[in-house]
Design a protein around this motif. Structure first.
Motif, PDB file in Angstrom:
ATOM      1  N   CYS A   1       3.607   3.690  -7.143  1.00 31.51           N
ATOM      2  CA  CYS A   1       2.846   2.536  -6.646  1.00 31.51           C
ATOM      3  C   CYS A   1       1.345   2.798  -6.552  1.00 31.51           C
ATOM      4  N   PHE A   2       0.960   4.086  -6.565  1.00 34.95           N
ATOM      5  CA  PHE A   2      -0.427   4.435  -6.255  1.00 34.95           C
ATOM      6  C   PHE A   2      -0.934   5.449  -7.263  1.00 34.95           C
ATOM      7  N   TYR A   3      -2.139   5.202  -7.773  1.00 33.80           N
ATOM      8  CA  TYR A   3      -2.732   6.091  -8.771  1.00 33.80           C
ATOM      9  C   TYR A   3      -3.797   6.951  -8.075  1.00 33.80           C
ATOM     10  N   ALA A   4      -3.432   8.211  -7.815  1.00 37.39           N
ATOM     11  CA  ALA A   4      -4.279   9.060  -6.971  1.00 37.39           C
ATOM     12  C   ALA A   4      -5.655   9.316  -7.584  1.00 37.39           C
ATOM     13  N   ALA A   5      -5.757   9.361  -8.907  1.00 36.93           N
ATOM     14  CA  ALA A   5      -7.034   9.713  -9.548  1.00 36.93           C
ATOM     15  C   ALA A   5      -8.144   8.718  -9.203  1.00 36.93           C
ATOM     16  N   THR A   6      -7.785   7.463  -9.030  1.00 33.13           N
ATOM     17  CA  THR A   6      -8.815   6.477  -8.665  1.00 33.13           C
ATOM     18  C   THR A   6      -8.608   5.957  -7.243  1.00 33.13           C
ATOM     19  N   SER A   7      -7.646   6.527  -6.541  1.00 36.96           N
ATOM     20  CA  SER A   7      -7.298   6.073  -5.179  1.00 36.96           C
ATOM     21  C   SER A   7      -7.032   4.571  -5.148  1.00 36.96           C
TER      22      SER A   7
ATOM     23  N   ARG B   1      -4.226   1.164  -5.879  1.00 34.09           N
ATOM     24  CA  ARG B   1      -2.913   0.589  -6.087  1.00 34.09           C
ATOM     25  C   ARG B   1      -2.686   0.437  -7.587  1.00 34.09           C
ATOM     26  N   LYS B   2      -1.467   0.670  -8.029  1.00 35.98           N
ATOM     27  CA  LYS B   2      -1.144   0.352  -9.420  1.00 35.98           C
ATOM     28  C   LYS B   2      -0.801  -1.124  -9.501  1.00 35.98           C
ATOM     29  N   SER B   3      -0.976  -1.684 -10.675  1.00 35.85           N
ATOM     30  CA  SER B   3      -0.821  -3.145 -10.756  1.00 35.85           C
ATOM     31  C   SER B   3       0.572  -3.500 -11.264  1.00 35.85           C
ATOM     32  N   ASN B   4       1.591  -2.885 -10.631  1.00 34.89           N
ATOM     33  CA  ASN B   4       2.922  -3.202 -11.139  1.00 34.89           C
ATOM     34  C   ASN B   4       3.553  -4.440 -10.498  1.00 34.89           C
ATOM     35  N   TRP B   5       2.794  -5.155  -9.695  1.00 40.50           N
ATOM     36  CA  TRP B   5       3.320  -6.380  -9.091  1.00 40.50           C
ATOM     37  C   TRP B   5       2.683  -7.580  -9.767  1.00 40.50           C
ATOM     38  N   GLU B   6       3.508  -8.510 -10.152  1.00 37.76           N
ATOM     39  CA  GLU B   6       2.935  -9.724 -10.725  1.00 37.76           C
ATOM     40  C   GLU B   6       2.673 -10.757  -9.639  1.00 37.76           C
ATOM     41  N   ARG B   7       3.627 -10.786  -8.687  1.00 41.52           N
ATOM     42  CA  ARG B   7       3.499 -11.806  -7.640  1.00 41.52           C
ATOM     43  C   ARG B   7       3.164 -11.215  -6.285  1.00 41.52           C
ATOM     44  N   GLY B   8       2.991  -9.921  -6.218  1.00 41.53           N
ATOM     45  CA  GLY B   8       2.725  -9.319  -4.928  1.00 41.53           C
ATOM     46  C   GLY B   8       4.016  -8.940  -4.248  1.00 41.53           C
TER      47      GLY B   8
ATOM     48  N   ASN C   1       0.807  -1.215   0.000  1.00 45.29           N
ATOM     49  CA  ASN C   1       0.000   0.000   0.000  1.00 45.29           C
ATOM     50  C   ASN C   1       0.844   1.270   0.000  1.00 45.29           C
ATOM     51  N   CYS C   2       2.026   1.158  -0.555  1.00 44.73           N
ATOM     52  CA  CYS C   2       2.875   2.340  -0.690  1.00 44.73           C
ATOM     53  C   CYS C   2       2.087   3.429  -1.434  1.00 44.73           C
TER      54      CYS C   2
END
Ligand code: OGA
Ligand code: NM2
Ligand code: ZN
Ligand code: ZN
Length: 405
Positions: free
Chosen positions: A57-63, A65-72, A51-52
């Motif tokens: 890591c975070f897209y403020a417009a939609t509040s 998480r960005k999906s840049n992790w494949e495995r978490g 939850n960085c």
């Protein structure tokens, strides 16, 4: 002494007011914050990394998480942690050289130890279950025109539906569009095999038991649907002048709870034995055939063990009871006790033209007493359904218009 959280809430923006806290890493798996008053907050570091809040890591417009992790984020360890008093932030340095910062406020709102607070305030307001003697005290009434015009009244109405399970509106015009207007005031009307708006009156060749003048015993609508209608909106246009035509209602969750306390073995049977609920036919003259079938117990609990849904409609219970033979007699004994309790706790009231009776169809058993229908003495109700997804969503937008900020 005021807690840190309350101080921040009351005196936001007063930068001279600071909460002193210290941060430490426990076993590289948790971050512990100790506030000056001794209160501790503890977060798993995997959750912090997940939850960085930084723009990578975070897209403020939609509040979100960005999906840049494949495995978490499981495999990145925290290296050092500190609390920055000036910024009122927890700062975490990660082994992959990433840095994260979290506002103390933001962390406090996500305190794992106080998680119930969020569920009660935002997810669903806690329900208040009621017995027959508590009916009057739990009856909330509103003026139809206020619900349509004032957001504050709309909110009170939806809150009453969520908490008490029903509410009464008065002063609706003699107009078949009332139920649609109410459904659209909330959001979207539900389309079912009976159409979106349906007329409850005594009809020749009735395609549903509800469209007769015989007694309509305690039931919930559409147990034969996986996506069972959330609320039932019933507008009385014409009420029978004969005796009867009154509504009956019991809080099904109260009955389930009473059964659980007084007859736990019966409760367990009704919670676990699946029943086939069916509806085969066609609605009115449109002759669009349907064959609905849904398999579920009488008492359904949700993932938190809370009451989620009651299924009961004698006319819609399939004679094909697809359970092992040995379960059948015990199930009938439990069912009989459930219905005895439900009937003992049922209230009765007669609506008048202009009244709109709205109730949680997942929770309330409801019915109607018999009436005489003749050309000079009619009864005419119009009904519609709305799903709880739509209702809770509307309730939250009214309560938290700035939820995304
Ligand atoms: C129904 C129903 C109540 C009434 O149509 O399912 O519960 O008052 N009707 O006719
Ligand atoms: N109506 C009123 O579940 C049911 O069939 C109850 C539903 C016909 C839409 C009645
Ligand atoms: Zn980041
Ligand atoms: Zn009904």
């Amino acid at each position: 002494m005021l807690s840190c959280r309350r101080l921040i809430g009351q005196l936001a923006n007063r930068s001279q007011l600071r909460c002193y806290a210290t941060a430490r890493l426990l076993d590289q798996r948790y971050v512990e914050l100790t506030q000056k008053n001794g209160e501790q907050l503890k977060y798993p570091s995997v959750w912090l990394r997940d939850n960085c809040q930084c723009p990578d890591c975070f897209y403020a417009a939609t509040s979100t998480r960005k999906s840049n992790w494949e495995r978490g984020p499981l495999n990145v360890r925290a290296e050092t942690v500190r609390f920055d008093v000036q910024r009122q932030q927890l700062i975490v340095h990660w082994q992959d050289a990433h840095e994260s910062s979290y506002d103390l406020n933001w962390l406090q709102e996500r305190d794992f130890a106080s998680r119930q607070r969020y569920l009660d305030a935002v997810y669903k307001p806690p329900m208040q279950l009621w017995s027959k003697t508590e009916f009057a005290a739990n009856t909330c009434e509103f003026a139809y025109k206020d619900v349509l015009k004032q957001d504050a009244v709309l909110l009170q109405w939806l809150e009453a539906l969520a908490v008490k399970g029903f509410a009464l509106l008065h002063g609706a015009p003699n107009d078949v569009h009332v139920v649609r207007q109410l459904a659209e005031r909330i959001g979207y009307i539900k389309h079912t095999t009976y159409g979106d708006v349906f007329e409850v009156k005594s009809k020749p060749n009735a395609g549903n038991y509800a469209y007769l003048m015989t007694p309509l015993p305690l039931h919930t609508d559409m147990p034969y649907y996986e996506y069972k209608a959330g609320i039932n909106i019933l507008h009385t246009l014409v009420q029978s002048e004969s005796p009867g035509g009154s509504n009956t209602m019991t809080d099904g969750f109260y009955i389930a709870d009473k059964l659980r306390r007084e007859h736990p073995a019966y409760f367990e049977l009704l919670r676990s034995v699946p029943v086939n609920w069916f509806d085969i036919g066609h609605d009115g003259d449109a002759k669009k055939p349907f064959h609905s079938l849904w398999r579920a117990p009488i008492i359904c609990l949700d993932v938190d063990g809370q009451y989620a849904r009651i299924n009961q409609n004698t006319t819609k219970r399939d004679s094909r009871f697809s359970v092992p033979l040995e379960q059948v007699v015990a199930w009938y004994e439990a069912y009989d006790m459930f219905m005895q309790l439900a009937q003992a706790e049922a209230v009765e009231f007669k609506t008048r033209p202009g009244d709109v009776f709205v109730f949680n169809n997942l929770r309330m058993l409801h019915g109607r007493t018999a009436y005489e229908d003749s050309p000079e003495n009619k009864r005419h109700l119009v009904g519609a359904y709305v799903d709880w997804d739509i209702i809770y969503s509307k309730l939250r937008t009214l309560k938290f218009p700035n939820a995304k900020d």
